[in-house]
Design a protein around this motif. Structure first.
Motif, PDB file in Angstrom:
ATOM      1  N   ARG B 294       0.846  -1.185   0.000  1.00 53.19           N
ATOM      2  CA  ARG B 294       0.000   0.000   0.000  1.00 53.19           C
ATOM      3  C   ARG B 294       0.886   1.241   0.000  1.00 53.19           C
ATOM      4  N   HIS B 295       0.749   2.068  -1.045  1.00 57.68           N
ATOM      5  CA  HIS B 295       1.513   3.310  -1.133  1.00 57.68           C
ATOM      6  C   HIS B 295       0.639   4.437  -0.613  1.00 57.68           C
ATOM      7  N   ILE B 296       1.106   5.100   0.429  1.00 57.68           N
ATOM      8  CA  ILE B 296       0.302   6.161   1.030  1.00 57.68           C
ATOM      9  C   ILE B 296       0.916   7.506   0.666  1.00 57.68           C
ATOM     10  N   ASN B 297       0.063   8.395   0.205  1.00 55.14           N
ATOM     11  CA  ASN B 297       0.539   9.720  -0.140  1.00 55.14           C
ATOM     12  C   ASN B 297       1.013  10.436   1.124  1.00 55.14           C
ATOM     13  N   PRO B 298       2.290  10.811   1.194  1.00 55.24           N
ATOM     14  CA  PRO B 298       2.829  11.346   2.446  1.00 55.24           C
ATOM     15  C   PRO B 298       2.232  12.692   2.845  1.00 55.24           C
ATOM     16  N   TRP B 299       1.687  13.449   1.916  1.00 57.67           N
ATOM     17  CA  TRP B 299       1.131  14.742   2.331  1.00 57.67           C
ATOM     18  C   TRP B 299      -0.396  14.707   2.446  1.00 57.67           C
ATOM     19  N   ASN B 300      -0.934  13.502   2.564  1.00 57.22           N
ATOM     20  CA  ASN B 300      -2.366  13.402   2.854  1.00 57.22           C
ATOM     21  C   ASN B 300      -2.669  14.159   4.138  1.00 57.22           C
ATOM     22  N   PRO B 301      -3.720  14.980   4.161  1.00 59.29           N
ATOM     23  CA  PRO B 301      -4.031  15.695   5.412  1.00 59.29           C
ATOM     24  C   PRO B 301      -4.592  14.716   6.450  1.00 59.29           C
ATOM     25  N   GLU B 302      -4.383  15.048   7.696  1.00 59.95           N
ATOM     26  CA  GLU B 302      -4.925  14.235   8.788  1.00 59.95           C
ATOM     27  C   GLU B 302      -6.448  14.362   8.771  1.00 59.95           C
ATOM     28  N   VAL B 303      -7.148  13.272   8.509  1.00 62.62           N
ATOM     29  CA  VAL B 303      -8.613  13.338   8.455  1.00 62.62           C
ATOM     30  C   VAL B 303      -9.180  12.821   9.772  1.00 62.62           C
TER      31      VAL B 303
END
Lengths: 128, 329
Positions: B294-303
């Motif tokens: 699973r590749h997670i976008n590192p700048w995803n905002p904290e939801v």
């Protein structure tokens, strides 16, 4: 994500390859070498002027070869009216008698390996 | 229109050499200063451009649709088209860099009997491959002008290239292939209406420039001879940082050399940067393991999330009283 090490490695490889002549020269090159030609032992002047001979002697020799071999025409008349025998071994090398000191100097400098000597023998040398 | 304007620029550049070297005798400018400036701009430009590209984040993999990605054990995976390990990526990259595999898939669209048909079009691939390899061979062959002593490899390359011993100096086969391939690439651009429509000066100019370089080079070797001993002295002087401009170098050489300098300067700012770009294509150089890892976008905002379990905890008592079903008693 940015793969910085791989990109930097790629750039280093690129720089080393593109600057390779510099490293080759530092490692064992003699970039300052200039070929010194041996002066002919006799003869006042060449069949053509120096500038032409320096850049275009291969054209002249090629023309001579074609004319001699195909037409049997052995007489070359120089611009000053003097007549010469169209012959590499007998005319050219008669004055420029040392092939190593004359022909080979520039040819080695630029790694030019003319196939003259596939057929012609070098005067004064034993045939192998 | 673009065809003519690009040709005009090339003519202008050649005219500049005639003016600079032929009339004003600025041999040092064209033989030393411009080449040094050009190579500096080339190296700096390439490095900056690559670093700029490297600064673009690549958070995800881009699987292409041309091959089955590795998933379940009973579904055959295509490791070349959708690589799931480093070997697959290496194979895909090597085929791309050395054999232009993407270009091999080039198709042409035609209307036959009022139907659209797609057919294979290998001309662009073949001409492109012939052009790149002959250019590489010619480029490497020029090493003899910079190296003293000249390595034996140069002799082997020249013997191969002049294999048929046509004329004196021997005709190099790569010269013929080079000019032929560039001409095909040019004619293709002019003749096919769709390709001509999308062609810009940035497409024509490099072709003209490369044809100009090849043409002047061929001219010097076979027709308008120059003093190559003097030229080698200029070249070795440049790379040993001890530049000299010997007397008696013909104008043809300065045109050739200046066009090469223009090519070097033009390189980092043009489509010619694909020489570095091919190594940085995300659709070619990434392992397609999106189903494995699973590749997670590192700048995803904290939801902020409120899960059902938490929600049930919050209303457990009320729900129980109302007789609603609960997941956890």
């Amino acid at each position: 994500m940015y793969d910085s090490p791989k990109v930097l490695l790629g750039l280093v490889i690129f720089l080393v390859l593109i600057t390779f002549p510099i490293w080759y020269n530092i490692a064992g090159g003699t970039a300052e070498y200039v070929p010194e030609l041996e002066k002919p032992v006799k003869g006042e002047n060449c069949v053509a002027d120096t500038e032409y001979m320096r850049s275009s002697h291969m054209d002249l020799l090629n023309t001579w070869r074609n004319e001699v071999v195909r037409d049997g025409d052995r007489v070359y008349t120089a611009p000053d009216g003097k007549k010469y025998n169209k012959s590499l071994s007998q005319t050219c090398l008669d004055c420029h008698s040392n092939k190593e000191g004359f022909c080979d100097k520039c040819h080695d400098y630029l790694k030019i390996e003319p196939y003259c000597w596939d057929c012609h023998i070098i005067p004064g040398k034993e045939m192998k | 229109m673009h065809v003519i304007s690009s040709l005009f620029i090339l003519a202008l550049l050649i005219g500049l050499v005639f003016l600079g070297v032929g009339v004003l005798d600025l041999q040092y400018l064209f033989g030393v200063i411009i080449p040094y400036a050009a190579i500096t701009l080339f190296l700096a430009g390439v490095i900056l451009k690559v670093l700029k590209w490297a600064g673009a984040p690549v958070p995800f993999r881009i699987p292409t649709t041309c091959g089955q990605q590795k998933s379940l054990s009973f579904i055959k995976a295509d490791n070349l088209e959708a690589p799931h390990n480093i070997w697959g990526v290496l194979g895909r990259m090597i085929l791309e860099v050395f054999f232009f595999r993407s270009l091999f898939r080039n198709t042409k669209t035609e209307i036959k009997d009022e139907k659209i048909v797609y057919g294979s079009d290998k001309l662009l691939w073949a001409a492109g491959l012939a052009f790149h390899y002959s250019f590489l061979f010619i480029f490497l062959r020029h090493f003899k002008f910079f190296a003293e002593p000249v390595p034996q490899l140069m002799s082997i390359m020249q013997k191969l290239d002049g294999f048929f011993q046509i004329g004196v100096p021997e005709l190099f086969l790569t010269d013929i292939v080079f000019i032929g391939a560039v001409t095909v690439l040019f004619i293709r651009r002019v003749v096919i209406p769709q390709v001509r429509y999308i062609s810009l000066p940035a497409d024509y100019f490099p072709l003209y420039l490369i044809l100009g370089i090849g043409g002047t080079g061929i001219c010097m070797r076979y027709f308008s001879k120059v003093d190559i001993v003097a030229i080698k002295q200029l070249a070795t002087g440049l790379i040993s940082l001890n530049p000299i401009v010997p007397e008696g170098i013909g104008i043809m050489f300065f045109i050739h050399f200046f066009l090469v300098c223009v090519l070097f300067v033009y390189f980092p700012f043009s489509k010619l940067m694909h020489f570095a770009g091919v190594f940085m294509s995300p659709t070619r150089n990434l392992i397609n393991n999106s189903r494995v890892k699973r590749h997670i976008n590192p700048w995803n905002p904290e939801v902020k999330v409120h899960t059902y379990a938490e929600w049930e905890d919050e209303f457990r008592e009320v729900m129980k009283d109302a007789g609603m079903p609960l997941e956890k008693e």
